[in-house]
Design an enzyme around this catalytic site. Structure first.
Site, PDB file in Angstrom:
ATOM      1  N   CYS A 197      -2.436  -0.678 -24.985  1.00 51.53           N
ATOM      2  CA  CYS A 197      -1.556  -0.012 -25.949  1.00 51.53           C
ATOM      3  C   CYS A 197      -0.752  -1.051 -26.733  1.00 51.53           C
ATOM      4  CB  CYS A 197      -0.685   1.009 -25.217  1.00 51.53           C
ATOM      5  SG  CYS A 197       0.016   2.255 -26.307  1.00 51.53           S
ATOM      6  N   GLU A 237      -3.906   2.278 -16.337  1.00 52.49           N
ATOM      7  CA  GLU A 237      -2.939   2.225 -15.221  1.00 52.49           C
ATOM      8  C   GLU A 237      -2.260   3.576 -14.989  1.00 52.49           C
ATOM      9  OE1 GLU A 237      -2.342   1.265 -18.229  1.00 52.49           O
ATOM     10  OE2 GLU A 237      -0.240   1.598 -18.760  1.00 52.49           O
ATOM     11  N   HIS A 274      -4.521   4.178 -21.510  1.00 51.24           N
ATOM     12  CA  HIS A 274      -3.780   3.582 -20.393  1.00 51.24           C
ATOM     13  C   HIS A 274      -4.506   3.746 -19.057  1.00 51.24           C
ATOM     14  CE1 HIS A 274       0.180   2.784 -22.342  1.00 51.24           C
ATOM     15  NE2 HIS A 274      -0.213   3.745 -23.165  1.00 51.24           N
TER      16      HIS A 274
END
Lengths: 94, 220
Positions: free
Chosen positions: B87, B196, B194
């Site tokens: 990002c 994560e 994302h």
């Protein structure tokens, strides 16, 4: 005391040893400008007619020493002020 | 294995990234403040997390890309240290010149925050644990994810299999539906989604895990 007088003098005669440089950063031709499109749409929504296209950009004003060179300002544009992948820049001195 | 998550003023996914590196990769992870120009020499993996570094002033990632730690990151990445930017991290990688192209305002002008479907190209060190063409679901949360590069750059990315992830649909106006790309050497990945945020069933999905698994295999 002397310093104060000098500072005041500098303020009055600012044009002598400082300079305003304007850097205009705009999207390159051919790069889609969604922000410009949205502004265009909003202007038409307000009833304004006759607008063919809107491109939005950024104006950066630099207050500099008078002796700063064009090459130096161009270097600033390439290294930070503009992203030359998508943007062009123009420098205006006055 | 030692990893570093780089923290800028305005980073907000640094903690989540650290959790992913510790729990999925098992990496000994430090959070490294951007103002410290000296990145430890023994770092084997660098993660540049998401967020709004410097409040997105000037352009997203522009200020962070010129911050003190970046010289060390560029040196390490050019030495071959695997480097992941997610990002805002992807934006910082393009602004620093480590990855080609630029991330512009979403074509819709809207901030987009939802799960998206991605198609994986497994021919990169980051994606080799996925099946080729596998469809995965990973969240995106961005305002400036609209990938742009000139035609020659897009062709180079395609010809060299450097587009790691593509959106299934037009999410943000990105050319070629590009969601993530690697550098020429293949050791740097930038992506808008994302991973994560998709490593625990409580996140609503675990499709991000294999990316971090791949790095264990690479680094082991």
């Amino acid at each position: 005391m002397g310093a104060v007088i000098f500072a005041k003098h500098k303020q009055v005669c600012g044009a002598i040893d400082s300079m305003k440089i304007k850097v205009f950063v705009t999207l390159k031709n051919g790069v889609l400008d969604p922000q410009g499109k949205a502004i265009h749409h909003a202007l038409e929504g307000l009833g304004f007619r006759g607008i063919n296209d809107v491109r939005a950009g950024r104006l950066i004003e630099l207050d500099t020493d008078e002796n700063i060179s064009d090459e130096n300002v161009q270097d600033m544009c390439r290294k930070l002020l503009a992203n030359t992948v998508i943007e062009d820049f123009e420098i205006e001195r006055n | 294995m030692k990893a570093a998550v780089i923290q800028f003023p305005g980073s907000n996914c640094d903690r989540d990234m650290k959790v992913a590196l510790e729990h999925i990769m098992g990496a000994d992870t430090i959070v490294h403040w951007h103002g410290d120009a000296d990145l430890p020499e023994d770092i084997e993996f660098i993660a540049i997390p998401g967020g709004f570094s410097y409040g997105d002033y000037l352009r997203s990632g522009a200020m962070a890309a010129r911050s003190p730690v970046m010289k060390a990151i560029i040196k390490a990445a050019n030495r071959g240290v695997p480097t992941l930017g997610v990002c805002n991290g992807f934006q910082i990688l393009t602004e620093s010149g480590l990855l080609p192209g630029a991330l512009m305002r979403n074509a819709s002008q809207n901030f987009i925050c939802r799960d998206v479907q991605l198609r994986v190209n497994n021919d990169t060190m980051f994606t080799k644990c996925y099946a080729d063409g596998e469809t995965i679901s990973i969240p995106v949360a961005h305002h400036d994810g609209n990938y742009f590069a000139d035609e020659a750059t897009i062709k180079t990315l395609e010809d060299n299999n450097r587009i790691a992830f593509r959106y299934f649909e037009d999410v943000n106006g990105s050319q070629d539906d590009i969601a993530g790309i690697t550098n020429e050497n293949g050791n740097i990945l930038g992506m808008m989604p994302h991973p994560e945020r998709a490593i625990d069933v409580k996140h609503g999905g675990i499709d991000g895990q294999k990316l971090f698994h791949a790095l264990i295999k690479k680094l082991a």
